[in-house]
Structures are given as C-alpha cells and as structure tokens.
Enzyme design. Structure first.
Site, PDB file in Angstrom:
ATOM      1  N   LYS A   9       0.829  -1.197   0.000  1.00  0.00           N
ATOM      2  CA  LYS A   9       0.000   0.000   0.000  1.00  0.00           C
ATOM      3  C   LYS A   9       0.875   1.263   0.000  1.00  0.00           C
ATOM      4  O   LYS A   9       2.088   1.187   0.230  1.00  0.00           O
ATOM      5  CB  LYS A   9      -0.936  -0.041   1.215  1.00  0.00           C
ATOM      6  CG  LYS A   9      -1.933  -1.210   1.170  1.00  0.00           C
ATOM      7  CD  LYS A   9      -2.872  -1.186   2.376  1.00  0.00           C
ATOM      8  CE  LYS A   9      -3.868  -2.330   2.350  1.00  0.00           C
ATOM      9  NZ  LYS A   9      -4.803  -2.273   3.511  1.00  0.00           N
ATOM     10  N   TYR A  49     -12.016  -2.846  -3.830  1.00  0.00           N
ATOM     11  CA  TYR A  49     -12.594  -2.937  -2.482  1.00  0.00           C
ATOM     12  C   TYR A  49     -14.125  -2.979  -2.504  1.00  0.00           C
ATOM     13  O   TYR A  49     -14.759  -2.619  -1.499  1.00  0.00           O
ATOM     14  CB  TYR A  49     -12.108  -1.769  -1.625  1.00  0.00           C
ATOM     15  CG  TYR A  49     -10.726  -1.982  -1.028  1.00  0.00           C
ATOM     16  CD1 TYR A  49     -10.428  -3.111  -0.254  1.00  0.00           C
ATOM     17  CD2 TYR A  49      -9.714  -1.043  -1.211  1.00  0.00           C
ATOM     18  CE1 TYR A  49      -9.170  -3.302   0.297  1.00  0.00           C
ATOM     19  CE2 TYR A  49      -8.445  -1.225  -0.650  1.00  0.00           C
ATOM     20  CZ  TYR A  49      -8.189  -2.356   0.107  1.00  0.00           C
ATOM     21  OH  TYR A  49      -6.947  -2.545   0.670  1.00  0.00           O
ATOM     22  N   ASN A 112      -2.069  -0.168   7.194  1.00  0.00           N
ATOM     23  CA  ASN A 112      -1.522  -1.477   7.580  1.00  0.00           C
ATOM     24  C   ASN A 112      -0.674  -2.110   6.487  1.00  0.00           C
ATOM     25  O   ASN A 112      -0.481  -3.312   6.457  1.00  0.00           O
ATOM     26  CB  ASN A 112      -2.644  -2.400   8.071  1.00  0.00           C
ATOM     27  CG  ASN A 112      -3.684  -2.674   7.010  1.00  0.00           C
ATOM     28  OD1 ASN A 112      -3.563  -2.216   5.884  1.00  0.00           O
ATOM     29  ND2 ASN A 112      -4.708  -3.447   7.362  1.00  0.00           N
ATOM     30  N   HIS A 115      -1.891  -5.574   1.400  1.00  0.00           N
ATOM     31  CA  HIS A 115      -3.124  -6.307   1.092  1.00  0.00           C
ATOM     32  C   HIS A 115      -2.735  -7.670   0.552  1.00  0.00           C
ATOM     33  O   HIS A 115      -1.772  -7.786  -0.211  1.00  0.00           O
ATOM     34  CB  HIS A 115      -3.938  -5.566   0.018  1.00  0.00           C
ATOM     35  CG  HIS A 115      -5.018  -6.417  -0.578  1.00  0.00           C
ATOM     36  ND1 HIS A 115      -6.258  -6.544   0.000  1.00  0.00           N
ATOM     37  CD2 HIS A 115      -5.023  -7.229  -1.671  1.00  0.00           C
ATOM     38  CE1 HIS A 115      -6.989  -7.400  -0.725  1.00  0.00           C
ATOM     39  NE2 HIS A 115      -6.267  -7.814  -1.750  1.00  0.00           N
ATOM     40  N   GLU A 126      -8.940 -10.475  -8.267  1.00  0.00           N
ATOM     41  CA  GLU A 126      -8.012  -9.357  -8.070  1.00  0.00           C
ATOM     42  C   GLU A 126      -6.832  -9.411  -9.043  1.00  0.00           C
ATOM     43  O   GLU A 126      -6.373  -8.365  -9.526  1.00  0.00           O
ATOM     44  CB  GLU A 126      -7.525  -9.365  -6.616  1.00  0.00           C
ATOM     45  CG  GLU A 126      -8.661  -9.065  -5.634  1.00  0.00           C
ATOM     46  CD  GLU A 126      -8.296  -9.288  -4.172  1.00  0.00           C
ATOM     47  OE1 GLU A 126      -7.124  -9.620  -3.871  1.00  0.00           O
ATOM     48  OE2 GLU A 126      -9.188  -9.114  -3.318  1.00  0.00           O
TER      49      GLU A 126
HETATM   50  P1  IDP Z   1      -7.614  -7.289   5.164  1.00  0.00           P
HETATM   51  O1  IDP Z   1      -6.814  -6.203   4.471  1.00  0.00           O
HETATM   52  O2  IDP Z   1      -6.831  -7.883   6.299  1.00  0.00           O
HETATM   53  O3  IDP Z   1      -8.141  -8.327   4.217  1.00  0.00           O
HETATM   54  P2  IDP Z   1     -10.320  -6.224   5.305  1.00  0.00           P
HETATM   55  O4  IDP Z   1     -11.291  -6.533   6.380  1.00  0.00           O
HETATM   56  O5  IDP Z   1     -10.553  -6.812   3.950  1.00  0.00           O
HETATM   57  O6  IDP Z   1      -8.853  -6.563   5.847  1.00  0.00           O
HETATM   58  O7  IDP Z   1     -10.281  -4.627   5.177  1.00  0.00           O
HETATM   59  C1  IDP Z   1      -9.621  -4.011   4.086  1.00  0.00           C
HETATM   60  C2  IDP Z   1      -8.801  -2.854   4.594  1.00  0.00           C
HETATM   61  O8  IDP Z   1      -9.675  -1.843   5.084  1.00  0.00           O
HETATM   62  C3  IDP Z   1      -7.903  -3.199   5.775  1.00  0.00           C
HETATM   63  O9  IDP Z   1      -6.657  -3.698   5.365  1.00  0.00           O
HETATM   64  C4  IDP Z   1      -7.766  -1.878   6.498  1.00  0.00           C
HETATM   65  O10 IDP Z   1      -6.705  -1.100   5.947  1.00  0.00           O
HETATM   66  C5  IDP Z   1      -9.078  -1.185   6.192  1.00  0.00           C
HETATM   67  N1  IDP Z   1     -10.007  -1.300   7.306  1.00  0.00           N
HETATM   68  C6  IDP Z   1     -10.628  -2.417   7.753  1.00  0.00           C
HETATM   69  N2  IDP Z   1     -11.425  -2.158   8.790  1.00  0.00           N
HETATM   70  C7  IDP Z   1     -11.327  -0.821   9.012  1.00  0.00           C
HETATM   71  C8  IDP Z   1     -11.930   0.072   9.966  1.00  0.00           C
HETATM   72  O11 IDP Z   1     -12.729  -0.304  10.812  1.00  0.00           O
HETATM   73  N3  IDP Z   1     -11.557   1.397   9.857  1.00  0.00           N
HETATM   74  C9  IDP Z   1     -10.678   1.845   8.918  1.00  0.00           C
HETATM   75  N4  IDP Z   1     -10.100   1.029   8.014  1.00  0.00           N
HETATM   76  C10 IDP Z   1     -10.410  -0.278   8.058  1.00  0.00           C
HETATM   77 MG    MG Z   2      -9.596  -8.157   2.729  1.00  0.00          MG
END
Ligand code: IDP
Ligand code: MG
Length: 136
Positions: A9, A49, A112, A115, A126
């Site tokens: 990212k 997304y 974080n 992805h 994807e």
């Molecule tokens: P993942 O990346 O571990 O698969 P997902 O649940 O698919 O996690 O969420 C996609 C991305 O959205 C996450 O990597 C994170 O950066 C962001 N995200 C997830 N939950 C939240 C939230 O509650 N607030 C803000 N960003 C979030």
């Molecule tokens: Mg995800």
C-alpha cells in the site's frame, strides 16, 4: 499450485519498505509471476474494495489506497493465499503477532501497509484487475 495478489500500500512505498516486504516473499520461496509499480485511480480502487462499499470507512480506504504509488505482486506457491495471509498478520496491526509483516512494520488499522487476497476466488478476481495481460 496457487497464485495470490499482494499490494504494498502507499504507506509501504512512502516508508521505503518495498525491499523489506518483497524480500520476505522472496526468501519464503514464492515464484514472482508479476510485479508492477502503479498509481490507482478511484474507479479501480472502488472495484478492488467493492466488498467494503457499504462500510463507513470505504471513502477513507479509497482515499488512502489512491494516495500514492503502490506495488502489485502476483505470487505463486503451494497454498499461496493462506501462506501470504499468515505472513501479513491480522488486519489490525495491534493484533498482529511479532514476526508478521504488519506485526513488525505497522501500528495503524488504516495504514496497515499490505493487502493479500483472502481466498482463491478473490485472488482470481483481483489478479485480473492488476494483471489484465496475464502473468509470467
Ligand atoms: P484485510 O486487508 O486484512 O483483508 P479487510 O477486512 O478486507 O482486511 O479490510 C480491508 C482494509 O480496510 C484493511 O486492510 C484496512 O486497511 C481497512 N479497514 C478495515 N477495517 C477498518 C476500519 O474499521 N476502519 C478503517 N479502516 C479499516
Ligand atoms: Mg480483505
């Protein structure tokens, strides 16, 4: 054999963590079938997304993922989808174990750094977004 889609990212690129993260995948033994440095437009980010389109954080998520260059990787290996997810750590870096990419390199849920596709079906969908011309 599976192939999965990884994104480094914008925060990973800004923080000069590309080599650190790519090196972990190289050392783990994945075969690199695709690697691109790209700037996502909003439409592509929203497609990527789509499963989160109704979430309150969707706008922020799209703002963030389009905020600078990202690296897309296509990684092939035995059980690649789950292995990459294990190497990434939990979605919230505060829950990620030390030794994982997020557990070692990130602190914030919204930043974080990585992805990874969450299933073989997601990986196929994807990979087609980021590597429309196919893989090596
Ligand atoms: P993942 O990346 O571990 O698969 P997902 O649940 O698919 O996690 O969420 C996609 C991305 O959205 C996450 O990597 C994170 O950066 C962001 N995200 C997830 N939950 C939240 C939230 O509650 N607030 C803000 N960003 C979030
Ligand atoms: Mg995800």
């Amino acid at each position: 054999m599976e192939t999965t889609l990884v994104l480094l990212k914008p925060d990973a690129v800004r923080r000069n963590l590309m080599a650190e993260i790519i090196g972990r995948f190289e050392r783990r033994g994945f075969r690199f079938r695709g690697m691109r440095l790209i700037q996502l437009d909003r439409a592509t980010a929203e497609t990527h997304y789509a499963e989160h389109s109704e979430r309150p954080f969707f706008g922020e998520l799209v703002d963030f993922i389009t905020s600078g260059p990202i690296v897309a990787l296509a990684l092939e290996g035995e059980g690649a989808v789950l292995t990459v997810r294990d190497m990434m750590g939990k979605t919230n870096p505060l829950d990620s174990a030390p030794g994982t990419i997020r557990g070692d390199l990130a602190l914030l849920l919204a930043e974080n750094i990585i992805h990874g596709s969450d299933s073989v079906e997601s990986a196929e969908r994807e990979l087609a977004i980021y590597f429309p011309d196919g893989l090596l």
